[in-house]
Design an enzyme around this catalytic site. Structure first.
Site, short mmCIF file in Angstrom:
data_model
loop_
_atom_site.label_atom_id
_atom_site.label_comp_id
_atom_site.label_asym_id
_atom_site.label_seq_id
_atom_site.Cartn_x
_atom_site.Cartn_y
_atom_site.Cartn_z
N GLU A 46 0.81 -1.23 0.00
CA GLU A 46 0.00 0.00 0.00
C GLU A 46 0.84 1.28 0.00
OE1 GLU A 46 -2.81 -0.55 3.24
OE2 GLU A 46 -3.23 -2.57 2.55
N ASN B 62 2.07 -5.14 -3.12
CA ASN B 62 0.70 -5.52 -2.79
C ASN B 62 -0.14 -4.27 -2.50
OD1 ASN B 62 -1.21 -7.65 -2.05
ND2 ASN B 62 -0.98 -6.97 0.08
N HIS C 289 -10.36 -6.29 -1.73
CA HIS C 289 -11.36 -6.13 -0.67
C HIS C 289 -12.55 -5.42 -1.32
CE1 HIS C 289 -8.73 -7.31 2.61
NE2 HIS C 289 -7.80 -6.49 2.15
N GLU D 205 -6.00 -10.81 -0.87
CA GLU D 205 -6.72 -10.56 0.39
C GLU D 205 -8.23 -10.48 0.17
OE1 GLU D 205 -5.22 -7.20 2.59
OE2 GLU D 205 -3.13 -7.62 2.07
N ASP E 224 -12.08 -10.33 0.12
CA ASP E 224 -13.31 -10.57 0.85
C ASP E 224 -14.40 -9.79 0.13
OD1 ASP E 224 -12.50 -8.03 1.94
OD2 ASP E 224 -11.73 -9.04 3.73
#
Ligand code: 9MR
Length: 393
Positions: A203, A244, A281, A311, A313
């Site tokens: 990030e 990432n 996400h 990651e 979701d």
């Protein structure tokens, strides 16, 4: 109740104690795993029969339960080795791994890769300057290796979850640069050959496409990114090194374009960056379609790097019946998994947690592949099928 928890924790701690030397080394097809668990199941069954014959039915039943679990593991490894699907991964915390047998079991027969959710972040690994605490991360890596799971290391250089000493303004820019490199070197060297992929920088770019104003950027400018990758590569030339980020799943978003530009620039200058992690996400109302995700992935792989979904979701934020919401979620997961599977440079597909009860989003978001009771949701089947992985019952 409390006593029960303590006993469960002690038993769990034994379960994830150091693997005996010679345990199967991941990554790889792990052909020996199925036979190993098959033998364990047969042994337990035999002992259960003896106990029953000696008039100890309760103890015999307990052994039978363990035998059934070993047999299930054996089946899982066998099917997995045959299918050779793309690795399914999940982030887990050490505390849930220790606490929850159902989490361990869902993970072990549902996923092939583990990301320590917080245990490899700088605040955990180096809480005081120069004082490294590897115990938690070591246990997770040992657990993963014992069961032949890959480990995704997360995250070496990140603007959050930093120890106080790195952010309190007491260090000069020169010292911060030195500390960053020293941290990367120590951690990557320690897990060399055991952690296959690293999120080296996490990030570093904001939603508007500018560099994130974190402590590393403020001290060193964007050069910190290059330095982190070069240091990690020197420490373990065999590890796959990733950048990432979240919010980069849409192909034309300014954030995605900025990451692409940065990666292209790093590659042009020979910086050893080998992959981009798309966190993904998202929610049932805001997400990339399969075509968009395919284009995003291609946008990166065209630069010569690999991609991983790292990651994912999918929060349920659209109206409807519970069944309808779960179906929308299934479709969002399926789109991402299909897009990943169809691109040969997409290396793995991970979710940020296993079950809805333990998620950074809280249980109400219900964003994961297993529900609060660790039952498989429709999305689990969709992801597994899309990745070519079996679903061992
Ligand atoms: O899941 C992590 C949560 O337990 C921490 O409190 C949080 C602190 O920032 O970080 C979460 O993990 C993040 C990951 O490291 C990077 N991408 C976003 C994840 C969710 O916030």
């Amino acid at each position: 109740m409390r006593m029960g928890w303590v006993i469960a924790t002690v038993i769990a701690a034994c379960l994830i104690a150091p693997a005996p030397s010679g345990a199967a080394p991941p990554p790889g097809p792990c052909a020996g795993q199925s036979a190993k668990h098959g033998r364990a199941a047969a042994n337990l069954e035999r002992r259960a029969r003896i106990l029953k014959a000696r008039g100890r039915p309760t103890a015999a039943r307990a052994l039978r339960r363990r035998a059934r679990w070993e047999a299930r593991l054996a089946r899982y490894y066998e099917e997995q080795a045959r299918a050779r699907g793309l690795p399914r991964g999940a982030a887990v915390t050490l505390s849930t791994l220790l606490r929850s047998q159902v989490l361990r079991r869902s993970f072990l027969t549902g996923f092939e890769q583990l990301t320590p959710e917080n245990e490899m972040k700088m605040e955990r690994l180096q809480p005081a300057r120069g004082v490294f605490r590897f115990a938690e991360a070591d246990r997770m890596v040992r657990f993963a290796r014992r069961y032949c799971k890959r480990v995704r290391g997360h995250a070496l250089v990140y603007g959050r979850q930093l120890p106080h000493w790195a952010t309190d303004g007491s260090l000069t820019a020169g010292q911060l640069g030195f500390e960053m490199e020293w941290h990367v070197q120590r951690v990557v060297e320690r897990y060399a050959g055991r952690v296959a992929d690293w999120d080296v920088v996490n990030e570093a770019i904001d939603a508007d496409g500018d560099y994130t104003q974190n402590v590393w950027y403020l001290a060193l400018g964007k050069a910190y990114i290059e330095r982190a990758f070069r240091t990690a590569h020197d420490a373990d030339p065999t590890a796959r090194l990733y950048y990432n980020d979240s919010g980069i799943e849409l192909p034309d978003h300014p954030h995605t374009l900025a990451v692409r530009k940065m990666v292209a620039d790093l590659r042009r200058r020979g910086v050893p960056i080998e992959g981009v992690g798309i966190q993904n996400h998202v929610s049932t109302s805001h997400h990339a379609s399969e075509a968009q995700m395919a284009r995003t992935i291609r946008g990166f792989t065209d630069l010569g790097v690999k991609v991983a979904i790292t990651e994912m979701d999918v929060r349920l934020d659209t109206p409807g019946t519970p069944a309808r919401k779960l179906d929308s979620q299934r479709l969002v997961y399926r789109s991402a998994a299909r897009a990943c599977r169809k691109n040969p440079s997409c290396t793995s597909f991970s979710t940020w947690g296993v079950g809805d009860g333990v998620s950074w989003l809280g249980p109400a978001a219900a964003g994961l592949l297993f529900d609060r009771g660790y039952r498989r949701k429709p999305a689990y089947r969709a992801v597994s099928r899309s990745l070519g992985s079996p679903e061992t019952p």
